[in-house]
Scaffold this motif. Structure first.
Motif, PDB file in Angstrom:
ATOM      1  N   ARG A 108      65.204 -50.170-115.037  1.00  0.00           N
ATOM      2  CA  ARG A 108      66.518 -49.588-114.734  1.00  0.00           C
ATOM      3  C   ARG A 108      66.604 -48.139-115.207  1.00  0.00           C
ATOM      4  NH1 ARG A 108      68.574 -53.935-117.373  1.00  0.00           N
ATOM      5  NH2 ARG A 108      68.412 -55.787-116.119  1.00  0.00           N
ATOM      6  N   GLY A 119      63.457 -46.353-112.993  1.00  0.00           N
ATOM      7  CA  GLY A 119      63.300 -46.675-111.569  1.00  0.00           C
ATOM      8  C   GLY A 119      61.870 -47.038-111.224  1.00  0.00           C
ATOM      9  N   THR A 123      61.985 -49.579-104.982  1.00  0.00           N
ATOM     10  CA  THR A 123      62.747 -49.089-103.838  1.00  0.00           C
ATOM     11  C   THR A 123      63.723 -50.119-103.300  1.00  0.00           C
ATOM     12  OG1 THR A 123      60.945 -49.752-102.363  1.00  0.00           O
ATOM     13  CG2 THR A 123      60.954 -47.460-103.116  1.00  0.00           C
ATOM     14  N   ASP A 124      63.391 -51.387-103.386  1.00  0.00           N
ATOM     15  CA  ASP A 124      64.274 -52.443-102.912  1.00  0.00           C
ATOM     16  C   ASP A 124      65.517 -52.495-103.792  1.00  0.00           C
ATOM     17  OD1 ASP A 124      64.674 -54.864-101.165  1.00  0.00           O
ATOM     18  OD2 ASP A 124      64.728 -55.827-103.158  1.00  0.00           O
ATOM     19  N   PRO A 125      66.712 -52.572-103.190  1.00  0.00           N
ATOM     20  CA  PRO A 125      67.939 -52.579-104.011  1.00  0.00           C
ATOM     21  C   PRO A 125      67.989 -53.707-105.053  1.00  0.00           C
ATOM     22  CG  PRO A 125      68.474 -52.275-101.692  1.00  0.00           C
ATOM     23  CD  PRO A 125      67.013 -52.543-101.761  1.00  0.00           C
ATOM     24  N   ILE A 126      67.477 -54.876-104.707  1.00  0.00           N
ATOM     25  CA  ILE A 126      67.476 -55.990-105.661  1.00  0.00           C
ATOM     26  C   ILE A 126      66.521 -55.692-106.816  1.00  0.00           C
ATOM     27  CG2 ILE A 126      66.921 -58.440-105.953  1.00  0.00           C
ATOM     28  CD1 ILE A 126      67.843 -58.794-103.024  1.00  0.00           C
ATOM     29  N   SER A 127      65.363 -55.114-106.500  1.00  0.00           N
ATOM     30  CA  SER A 127      64.392 -54.754-107.541  1.00  0.00           C
ATOM     31  C   SER A 127      64.944 -53.662-108.451  1.00  0.00           C
ATOM     32  CB  SER A 127      63.080 -54.290-106.913  1.00  0.00           C
ATOM     33  OG  SER A 127      62.489 -55.328-106.173  1.00  0.00           O
ATOM     34  N   VAL A 128      65.638 -52.695-107.863  1.00  0.00           N
ATOM     35  CA  VAL A 128      66.239 -51.618-108.655  1.00  0.00           C
ATOM     36  C   VAL A 128      67.293 -52.205-109.596  1.00  0.00           C
ATOM     37  CG1 VAL A 128      67.647 -49.521-108.547  1.00  0.00           C
ATOM     38  CG2 VAL A 128      65.757 -49.833-106.943  1.00  0.00           C
ATOM     39  N   ARG A 129      68.103 -53.133-109.090  1.00  0.00           N
ATOM     40  CA  ARG A 129      69.137 -53.776-109.904  1.00  0.00           C
ATOM     41  C   ARG A 129      68.513 -54.581-111.050  1.00  0.00           C
ATOM     42  NH1 ARG A 129      71.510 -58.519-107.142  1.00  0.00           N
ATOM     43  NH2 ARG A 129      69.761 -59.463-108.237  1.00  0.00           N
ATOM     44  N   ASP A 130      67.444 -55.344-110.719  1.00  0.00           N
ATOM     45  CA  ASP A 130      66.779 -56.179-111.726  1.00  0.00           C
ATOM     46  C   ASP A 130      65.867 -55.378-112.649  1.00  0.00           C
ATOM     47  OD1 ASP A 130      68.044 -58.328-110.596  1.00  0.00           O
ATOM     48  OD2 ASP A 130      66.272 -59.078-109.530  1.00  0.00           O
TER      49      ASP A 130
END
Length: 167
Positions: A133, A136, A146-153
Motif C-alpha cells: 500500500r 504500490g 496495477t489491479d485495483p484489488i491488488s492495490v487495495r490489498d
C-alpha cells in the motif's frame, strides 16, 4: 623552540565492524562471555575491533546446524526489508536489502548473513500489505501493483497464495 605533541584519540568501532563482529560470533567458536561481548561492542576502538575480527576469522567454524538456517523468502528486521535468495549453483543463501525509489526496487548487498534471520523475522501478511500500500509494489515479487484489488490489498493474488497460504 617548543614542540607540539599530538595526542591521538581512538576512533570508535564502526557499525559495520560491530555487525561483522556479531556475525562472526554467531558462526565461529570463541570463549567470550555475553558480558565481555557487550563491553567490547560498547567501548572497543576501530583498531581493537579489527584485531578481534582477525582473531575470530582464524577461529574454527561452529558445527553447522541445518535447523538454524532460514528458508528463502522475504524478511523484516530492524524496520528494513530483506530478501533471502538461494544461489542456484552453490545453494548458499544470499541476503539483499531492499530499497525502493519511486516505483523501482533495488537489491543492495548487505553485511548480514542468512543465519542471523529467524522465523520470527519472516514477513507477515500485514507487513507485506503495508509495504504494498505504501509503495504500490508487491513485497514478495517486487512487481508494480496495477489491479485495483491488488492495490487495495497491497499484495498480488499469486504472491498471497504462494507466501501466505490459507490466509
Amino acid at each position: 623552540m617548543t614542540t607540539a605533541t599530538a595526542t591521538r584519540t581512538a576512533t570508535p568501532a564502526t557499525d559495520k565492524q560491530k555487525i561483522f563482529f556479531d556475525n562472526l560470533l554467531a558462526e565461529r567458536e570463541h570463549h567470550l562471555t555475553p558480558e565481555t561481548i557487550a563491553l567490547i561492542k560498547a567501548k572497543a576502538s576501530s583498531t581493537d575491533m579489527r584485531g578481534l575480527i582477525d582473531e575470530l576469522l582464524k577461529a574454527p567454524h561452529k558445527p553447522m546446524q541445518s535447523t538454524n538456517m532460514p528458508e528463502p523468502g522475504i524478511y523484516k528486521r530492524d524496520g528494513q526489508i530483506y530478501e533471502l535468495k538461494q544461489n542456484r549453483h552453490t545453494g548458499v543463501l544470499k541476503v539483499s536489502r531492499i530499497e525502493v525509489f519511486g516505483t523501482r526496487v533495488r537489491r543492495r548487498a548487505t553485511v548480514l548473513r542468512a543465519r542471523v534471520f529467524t522465523t520470527a523475522d519472516k514477513i507477515t501478511l500485514d507487513d507485506a500489505s503495508g509495504f504494498g500500500r505504501e509503495y504500490g509494489i508487491c513485497c514478495c515479487c517486487f512487481r508494480l501493483l496495477t489491479d485495483p484489488i491488488s492495490v487495495r490489498d497491497g499484495i498480488g493474488p499469486v504472491c498471497k497464495a504462494k507466501y501466505f497460504p490459507g490466509l
